[in-house]
Design a protein around this motif. Structure first.
Motif, short mmCIF file in Angstrom:
data_model
loop_
_atom_site.label_atom_id
_atom_site.label_comp_id
_atom_site.label_asym_id
_atom_site.label_seq_id
_atom_site.Cartn_x
_atom_site.Cartn_y
_atom_site.Cartn_z
N THR A 74 0.83 -1.21 0.00
CA THR A 74 0.00 0.00 0.00
C THR A 74 0.86 1.25 0.00
O THR A 74 2.02 1.25 0.46
CB THR A 74 -0.95 0.07 1.22
OG1 THR A 74 -0.17 0.13 2.41
CG2 THR A 74 -1.88 -1.12 1.27
N LEU A 120 -3.42 0.49 -3.62
CA LEU A 120 -3.29 -0.91 -3.22
C LEU A 120 -2.52 -1.64 -4.31
O LEU A 120 -2.96 -1.71 -5.46
CB LEU A 120 -4.68 -1.54 -3.03
CG LEU A 120 -5.61 -0.84 -2.04
CD1 LEU A 120 -6.91 -1.64 -1.91
CD2 LEU A 120 -4.95 -0.65 -0.68
N ASP A 133 -0.01 -5.06 -5.81
CA ASP A 133 -0.30 -6.43 -6.23
C ASP A 133 0.07 -7.48 -5.19
O ASP A 133 -0.20 -8.67 -5.40
CB ASP A 133 0.45 -6.74 -7.53
CG ASP A 133 -0.09 -5.95 -8.71
OD1 ASP A 133 -1.28 -5.61 -8.69
OD2 ASP A 133 0.69 -5.66 -9.64
N ALA A 138 -2.53 -7.14 0.21
CA ALA A 138 -3.49 -6.07 -0.10
C ALA A 138 -4.83 -6.61 -0.56
O ALA A 138 -5.79 -5.85 -0.68
CB ALA A 138 -2.91 -5.16 -1.18
N ASP A 139 -4.92 -7.94 -0.78
CA ASP A 139 -6.14 -8.51 -1.37
C ASP A 139 -7.37 -8.26 -0.50
O ASP A 139 -8.45 -7.94 -1.02
CB ASP A 139 -5.96 -10.01 -1.61
CG ASP A 139 -5.01 -10.31 -2.76
OD1 ASP A 139 -4.63 -9.37 -3.48
OD2 ASP A 139 -4.62 -11.49 -2.91
N LEU A 144 -8.04 -5.85 1.43
CA LEU A 144 -8.47 -4.46 1.34
C LEU A 144 -9.27 -4.20 0.08
O LEU A 144 -10.17 -3.35 0.06
CB LEU A 144 -7.25 -3.54 1.39
CG LEU A 144 -6.35 -3.68 2.62
CD1 LEU A 144 -5.13 -2.78 2.48
CD2 LEU A 144 -7.10 -3.36 3.90
N LYS A 145 -8.97 -4.95 -0.96
CA LYS A 145 -9.66 -4.77 -2.24
C LYS A 145 -11.10 -5.28 -2.21
O LYS A 145 -11.86 -5.03 -3.14
CB LYS A 145 -8.87 -5.46 -3.35
CG LYS A 145 -7.49 -4.86 -3.57
CD LYS A 145 -6.69 -5.64 -4.59
CE LYS A 145 -5.28 -5.07 -4.75
NZ LYS A 145 -4.46 -5.82 -5.72
N THR A 146 -11.48 -6.01 -1.16
CA THR A 146 -12.85 -6.52 -1.04
C THR A 146 -13.78 -5.55 -0.32
O THR A 146 -14.98 -5.84 -0.20
CB THR A 146 -12.86 -7.86 -0.28
OG1 THR A 146 -12.52 -7.63 1.11
CG2 THR A 146 -11.86 -8.84 -0.87
N ASP A 202 -14.72 -2.30 -0.84
CA ASP A 202 -15.40 -1.19 -1.53
C ASP A 202 -15.00 0.16 -0.94
O ASP A 202 -15.84 0.97 -0.52
CB ASP A 202 -16.92 -1.35 -1.46
CG ASP A 202 -17.44 -2.51 -2.29
OD1 ASP A 202 -16.64 -3.10 -3.05
OD2 ASP A 202 -18.63 -2.83 -2.17
N GLY A 220 -1.26 0.43 -9.00
CA GLY A 220 -2.27 -0.50 -8.51
C GLY A 220 -3.62 0.18 -8.48
O GLY A 220 -3.86 1.18 -9.15
N GLU A 221 -4.54 -0.38 -7.68
CA GLU A 221 -5.86 0.24 -7.53
C GLU A 221 -5.73 1.50 -6.69
O GLU A 221 -5.16 1.48 -5.60
CB GLU A 221 -6.83 -0.75 -6.88
CG GLU A 221 -7.15 -1.96 -7.73
CD GLU A 221 -8.30 -2.77 -7.17
OE1 GLU A 221 -9.24 -2.16 -6.64
OE2 GLU A 221 -8.24 -4.01 -7.25
N PHE A 252 -7.45 4.79 -4.75
CA PHE A 252 -8.63 5.37 -4.11
C PHE A 252 -8.23 6.73 -3.55
O PHE A 252 -7.13 6.91 -3.05
CB PHE A 252 -9.14 4.46 -2.99
CG PHE A 252 -9.42 3.06 -3.42
CD1 PHE A 252 -10.66 2.71 -3.92
CD2 PHE A 252 -8.43 2.09 -3.36
CE1 PHE A 252 -10.92 1.40 -4.35
CE2 PHE A 252 -8.68 0.79 -3.77
CZ PHE A 252 -9.92 0.45 -4.27
#
Length: 299
Positions: free
Chosen positions: A162, A216, A218, A222-223, A225-227, A229, A291-292, A294
């Motif tokens: 992160t 976030l 790879d 971090a997985d 956290l990606k759930t 929303d 990464g993702e 936010f």
């Protein structure tokens, strides 16, 4: 409220726990902290929490993800960075009503459940996990203070986990007088509760004035956290240039439980018992910050 009299009374006394010598209280010298709080889906947050721990619910099924990074410039066990990612929560047999736990914190056991807690040194892992049950592990961390922003990156195994960045407030004027903060953590098949008392002056931004970016990466850590929303508009950001944190020496624990017998043994003392009292930092994080994403802040 404030630091318990017991801790003040034992100030200057010495302890030796798990081979770690330290003087009471367990406290840091004034150290900088950044914080960002993002709305998340409360139902999905519940799936990440153990029994009897419930997401602190706002309106419209919103929970809160709390990212807080402190650059400890001096503690009983040396210097290190601590990068905390948690879900604001309550504790009890039943979920609490929305919002009310923010006002009645003791009644509802309001705090945060810590999902991730990398630190810079092995001695911090040994003490934090072995004594307080905190899910510490060593990671590649930094803490950067600029004129316009404050940021921290967390890498592991050469990958980005992160990255957090907040717009730096112009002033830090909000006084914090030994405000208690509660952490819940899972270790040894137990739910562990510990408290820290925070003193300093904070610069705080709320609602549309709060600017932050959370990336976030790879890495598998971090997985989860990606759930959740995570929403783009943070609810709050804060920067404390010189916080003093005092850990309580009182710890509570409960058995974690579930409907079916566990299939695998939880992490136990074997993960810390042979760790050395090592204050060496690993290399600085260097993975690309991709990464993702936010948030709503771009320098």
């Amino acid at each position: 409220m404030g630091i318990p009299k017991r801790i003040k009374t034992t100030s200057g006394q010495h302890s030796l726990v798990d081979g770690i010598p330290f003087q009471l209280p367990v406290q840091c010298t004034p150290s900088p902290v950044l914080m960002a709080v993002f709305p998340i889906n409360a139902d999905k947050a519940k799936a990440a929490l153990p029994s009897e721990v419930h997401p602190l619910r706002m309106r419209n099924n919103k929970g809160l993800l709390v990212v807080a990074v402190i650059n400890y410039l001096g503690t009983n066990i040396g210097k290190y960075i601590e990068y905390s990612i948690g879900i604001a929560c309550t504790h009890g047999l039943k979920p609490a009503p929305p919002l009310l736990p923010l006002a009645l914190m003791n009644t509802f056991g309001t705090g945060q459940y810590v999902l991730e807690l990398p630190v810079s040194t092995k001695i911090s892992v040994k003490g934090g996990k072995g004594i307080w049950g905190m899910p510490k592990h060593q990671g590649n961390l930094d803490f950067k203070i600029g004129d316009k922003s404050v940021s921290s990156q967390y890498d592991l195994d050469g990958q980005l986990v992160t990255y957090i960045e907040i717009a730096r407030p112009s002033f830090s004027f909000l006084p914090l007088w030994n405000i208690p903060a509660v952490n819940y953590c899972a270790f040894r098949g137990m739910l562990m509760k510990s408290s820290i008392y925070i003193k300093g002056r904070a610069g705080v931004k709320l609602f549309k004035f709060a600017k932050a970016k959370l990336v976030l990466g790879d890495h598998p850590r971090a997985d989860i956290l990606k759930t959740l929303d995570i929403e783009n508009q943070p609810l709050m950001t804060a920067f404390i240039p010189g916080v003093v944190g005092t850990l309580d020496d009182h710890i509570e624990s409960w058995f974690l439980h579930q409907a079916e017998p566990p299939l695998t043994a939880p992490e136990g003392f074997e993960s810390v018992i042979d760790l050395p009292l090592d204050e060496t930092w690993p290399p600085q994080p260097s993975a690309p910050i991709v990464g993702e994403i936010f948030g709503n802040f771009n320098r």
